[in-house]
Design an enzyme around this catalytic site. Structure first.
Site, PDB file in Angstrom:
ATOM      1  N   GLY A  82      -5.977  -7.408  -3.224  1.00  0.00           N
ATOM      2  CA  GLY A  82      -6.924  -6.886  -2.231  1.00  0.00           C
ATOM      3  C   GLY A  82      -7.777  -5.782  -2.842  1.00  0.00           C
ATOM      4  O   GLY A  82      -8.093  -4.783  -2.195  1.00  0.00           O
ATOM      5  N   ASN A 106      -1.423  -4.261  -2.621  1.00  0.00           N
ATOM      6  CA  ASN A 106      -2.266  -3.517  -1.676  1.00  0.00           C
ATOM      7  C   ASN A 106      -2.835  -4.402  -0.565  1.00  0.00           C
ATOM      8  O   ASN A 106      -3.113  -3.915   0.523  1.00  0.00           O
ATOM      9  CB  ASN A 106      -3.399  -2.845  -2.469  1.00  0.00           C
ATOM     10  CG  ASN A 106      -4.533  -2.399  -1.574  1.00  0.00           C
ATOM     11  OD1 ASN A 106      -4.467  -1.347  -0.946  1.00  0.00           O
ATOM     12  ND2 ASN A 106      -5.590  -3.211  -1.486  1.00  0.00           N
ATOM     13  N   SER A 150       2.700   2.019   4.751  1.00  0.00           N
ATOM     14  CA  SER A 150       1.888   2.755   5.735  1.00  0.00           C
ATOM     15  C   SER A 150       2.812   3.720   6.463  1.00  0.00           C
ATOM     16  O   SER A 150       4.013   3.445   6.602  1.00  0.00           O
ATOM     17  CB  SER A 150       1.277   1.784   6.745  1.00  0.00           C
ATOM     18  OG  SER A 150       0.678   2.504   7.816  1.00  0.00           O
ATOM     19  N   TYR A 195       2.379  -5.311  12.357  1.00  0.00           N
ATOM     20  CA  TYR A 195       1.937  -4.476  11.221  1.00  0.00           C
ATOM     21  C   TYR A 195       3.002  -3.444  10.857  1.00  0.00           C
ATOM     22  O   TYR A 195       3.421  -3.336   9.702  1.00  0.00           O
ATOM     23  CB  TYR A 195       0.615  -3.793  11.586  1.00  0.00           C
ATOM     24  CG  TYR A 195       0.048  -2.950  10.472  1.00  0.00           C
ATOM     25  CD1 TYR A 195      -0.517  -3.547   9.361  1.00  0.00           C
ATOM     26  CD2 TYR A 195       0.099  -1.557  10.524  1.00  0.00           C
ATOM     27  CE1 TYR A 195      -1.034  -2.782   8.324  1.00  0.00           C
ATOM     28  CE2 TYR A 195      -0.410  -0.784   9.497  1.00  0.00           C
ATOM     29  CZ  TYR A 195      -0.982  -1.398   8.403  1.00  0.00           C
ATOM     30  OH  TYR A 195      -1.490  -0.642   7.372  1.00  0.00           O
ATOM     31  N   THR A 209       6.154  -3.330  11.620  1.00  0.00           N
ATOM     32  CA  THR A 209       7.399  -3.959  11.155  1.00  0.00           C
ATOM     33  C   THR A 209       7.240  -4.460   9.717  1.00  0.00           C
ATOM     34  O   THR A 209       8.138  -4.289   8.892  1.00  0.00           O
ATOM     35  CB  THR A 209       7.778  -5.130  12.094  1.00  0.00           C
ATOM     36  OG1 THR A 209       7.855  -4.612  13.421  1.00  0.00           O
ATOM     37  CG2 THR A 209       9.101  -5.749  11.707  1.00  0.00           C
ATOM     38  N   LYS A 228       5.339  -3.260   7.438  1.00  0.00           N
ATOM     39  CA  LYS A 228       5.286  -2.128   6.490  1.00  0.00           C
ATOM     40  C   LYS A 228       6.654  -1.472   6.343  1.00  0.00           C
ATOM     41  O   LYS A 228       7.010  -1.002   5.261  1.00  0.00           O
ATOM     42  CB  LYS A 228       4.223  -1.125   6.941  1.00  0.00           C
ATOM     43  CG  LYS A 228       2.795  -1.674   6.878  1.00  0.00           C
ATOM     44  CD  LYS A 228       2.396  -2.083   5.469  1.00  0.00           C
ATOM     45  CE  LYS A 228       0.928  -2.450   5.364  1.00  0.00           C
ATOM     46  NZ  LYS A 228       0.518  -2.762   3.986  1.00  0.00           N
TER      47      LYS A 228
HETATM   48  P1  NAD Z   1      -9.394  -3.449   3.987  1.00  0.00           P
HETATM   49  O1  NAD Z   1      -9.266  -4.473   5.060  1.00  0.00           O
HETATM   50  O2  NAD Z   1     -10.482  -2.472   4.067  1.00  0.00           O
HETATM   51  O3  NAD Z   1      -9.384  -4.174   2.570  1.00  0.00           O
HETATM   52  C1  NAD Z   1      -8.368  -5.120   2.294  1.00  0.00           C
HETATM   53  C2  NAD Z   1      -8.732  -5.972   1.106  1.00  0.00           C
HETATM   54  O4  NAD Z   1      -7.685  -6.951   0.997  1.00  0.00           O
HETATM   55  C3  NAD Z   1     -10.039  -6.746   1.281  1.00  0.00           C
HETATM   56  O5  NAD Z   1     -10.744  -6.759   0.056  1.00  0.00           O
HETATM   57  C4  NAD Z   1      -9.569  -8.160   1.685  1.00  0.00           C
HETATM   58  O6  NAD Z   1     -10.466  -9.186   1.292  1.00  0.00           O
HETATM   59  C5  NAD Z   1      -8.254  -8.243   0.937  1.00  0.00           C
HETATM   60  N1  NAD Z   1      -7.333  -9.213   1.516  1.00  0.00           N
HETATM   61  C6  NAD Z   1      -7.063  -9.434   2.817  1.00  0.00           C
HETATM   62  N2  NAD Z   1      -6.182 -10.448   2.942  1.00  0.00           N
HETATM   63  C7  NAD Z   1      -5.898 -10.861   1.688  1.00  0.00           C
HETATM   64  C8  NAD Z   1      -5.084 -11.882   1.161  1.00  0.00           C
HETATM   65  N3  NAD Z   1      -4.400 -12.722   1.946  1.00  0.00           N
HETATM   66  N4  NAD Z   1      -5.013 -12.015  -0.186  1.00  0.00           N
HETATM   67  C9  NAD Z   1      -5.720 -11.203  -0.994  1.00  0.00           C
HETATM   68  N5  NAD Z   1      -6.541 -10.247  -0.552  1.00  0.00           N
HETATM   69  C10 NAD Z   1      -6.629 -10.077   0.784  1.00  0.00           C
HETATM   70  O7  NAD Z   1      -7.978  -2.683   3.981  1.00  0.00           O
HETATM   71  P2  NAD Z   1      -7.637  -1.176   3.517  1.00  0.00           P
HETATM   72  O8  NAD Z   1      -7.814  -0.282   4.685  1.00  0.00           O
HETATM   73  O9  NAD Z   1      -8.291  -0.873   2.216  1.00  0.00           O
HETATM   74  O10 NAD Z   1      -6.060  -1.338   3.323  1.00  0.00           O
HETATM   75  C11 NAD Z   1      -5.469  -1.640   2.072  1.00  0.00           C
HETATM   76  C12 NAD Z   1      -3.950  -1.526   2.218  1.00  0.00           C
HETATM   77  O11 NAD Z   1      -3.614  -0.203   2.673  1.00  0.00           O
HETATM   78  C13 NAD Z   1      -3.372  -2.484   3.264  1.00  0.00           C
HETATM   79  O12 NAD Z   1      -2.116  -2.943   2.840  1.00  0.00           O
HETATM   80  C14 NAD Z   1      -3.216  -1.610   4.477  1.00  0.00           C
HETATM   81  O13 NAD Z   1      -2.225  -2.070   5.353  1.00  0.00           O
HETATM   82  C15 NAD Z   1      -2.815  -0.299   3.832  1.00  0.00           C
HETATM   83  N6  NAD Z   1      -3.065   0.869   4.674  1.00  0.00           N
HETATM   84  C16 NAD Z   1      -4.325   1.159   5.104  1.00  0.00           C
HETATM   85  C17 NAD Z   1      -4.516   2.274   5.903  1.00  0.00           C
HETATM   86  C18 NAD Z   1      -5.881   2.668   6.406  1.00  0.00           C
HETATM   87  O14 NAD Z   1      -5.941   3.560   7.253  1.00  0.00           O
HETATM   88  N7  NAD Z   1      -6.953   2.069   5.926  1.00  0.00           N
HETATM   89  C19 NAD Z   1      -3.421   3.079   6.266  1.00  0.00           C
HETATM   90  C20 NAD Z   1      -2.163   2.743   5.824  1.00  0.00           C
HETATM   91  C21 NAD Z   1      -1.999   1.634   5.012  1.00  0.00           C
END
Ligand code: NAD
Length: 255
Positions: free
Chosen positions: A13, A90, A142, A156, A158, A160
């Site tokens: 990702g 990620n 998360s 989500y 669960t 994480k």
């Molecule tokens: P985002 O949605 O902005 O970006 C996610 C990226 O992952 C995108 O490029 C998407 O194309 C890719 N993706 C989605 N499904 C995929 C798959 N099946 N295979 C490969 N790539 C895939 O997300 P983000 O906010 O940058 O989050 C990244 C990570 O951080 C996630 O695991 C999310 O749960 C975690 N997270 C985010 C936050 C937040 O507040 N943004 C907080 C805690 C945890």
């Protein structure tokens, strides 16, 4: 021992959001980064941006929700690069629904991508780490895996929490092989994900529950990944590091 310039780091990702910031930081640290994503075109653009800044970066098509896609990507990595020293799991998805009506299809899809994807990518990466007796598995969990954050996060949160459990299991099984496994638990971060997921009301409520009174930045998550991927973190394994402006440590914030 290898130096960073020989190391290959795969970020799932990695095309945008937190993943892109992590890939950029690891590239700055001198590693060759494999920017993998479901969206190959976006991954290509991100990798191109890093190359223009003088870093070593390549796009890889990888859908963590599809075991066949994971196997194909790792076969490509093994053939082309012959190693994978760091994997950052990620890629993740999030949708909210009330608990009582939580749809089974979203539950299964969320666990498949967030948890099973992390398992399978970690297994494939670990197989390439074993011959070098060195590796770093870094899972993006998360704070929603440590506390219930807002309503609707049945799948989500669960998924994480399970990623944190999986991280501990990997850490204890691979420690003697020189491979560490750690999780990072970000608090809320401004990314394409939260732009869709967080309403203005939720954003205000979340911000007021954070001692630092702000959302995090993708670079702040990337900084913690950089440490865990480094030589300096050799004795750190099986842990979960919140990067959350104090959210996990706080209760009621009033006077
Ligand atoms: P985002 O949605 O902005 O970006 C996610 C990226 O992952 C995108 O490029 C998407 O194309 C890719 N993706 C989605 N499904 C995929 C798959 N099946 N295979 C490969 N790539 C895939 O997300 P983000 O906010 O940058 O989050 C990244 C990570 O951080 C996630 O695991 C999310 O749960 C975690 N997270 C985010 C936050 C937040 O507040 N943004 C907080 C805690 C945890």
């Amino acid at each position: 021992m290898s130096s960073n310039s020989e190391r290959i780091a795969l970020v799932t990702g990695g095309a945008m959001g937190i993943g892109a910031a992590i890939a950029e930081q690891l590239a700055r640290d001198g590693m060759t980064v494999l920017v993998s994503d479901l969206k190959l075109e976006e991954a290509e653009k991100t990798a191109q941006r890093f190359r223009e800044a003088g870093h070593s970066a390549h796009p890889v098509e990888l859908d963590v929700g599809q075991p066949a896609s994971i196997n194909a990507a790792f076969e490509h990595i093994a053939t082309t690069f012959g190693r994978c020293d760091v994997v950052v799991n990620n890629a993740g998805i999030a949708k909210t629904f009330p608990f009582i009506e939580f749809p089974l299809d979203n539950w299964l899809a969320t666990l498949n991508i967030n948890l099973t994807g992390t398992l399978l990518c970690s297994q494939c990466a670990a197989r390439l780490m074993l011959p070098k007796r060195w590796g770093r598995i870094i899972n993006i969990a998360s704070v929603a895996g440590m506390r219930a954050v807002g309503k609707g996060r049945t799948a989500y949160g669960t998924s994480k929490a399970a990623v944190i459990g999986l991280t501990r299991q990997i850490a204890s099984e691979l420690a003697e092989q020189g491979i560490t496994a750690n999780a990072i638990a970000p608090g809320p971060v401004d990314t394409p994900m939260t732009e869709v997921l967080h309403s203005a009301d939720f954003k205000a409520a979340y911000t007021s529950a954070i001692p630092m009174k702000r959302y995090g930045r993708p670079e702040e998550i990337a900084a913690a990944v950089s440490f865990l991927a480094s030589e300096s973190a050799a004795y750190v394994t099986g842990t979960v590091i919140p990067v959350d402006g104090g959210f996990m440590s706080a209760g009621a914030l009033g006077t």
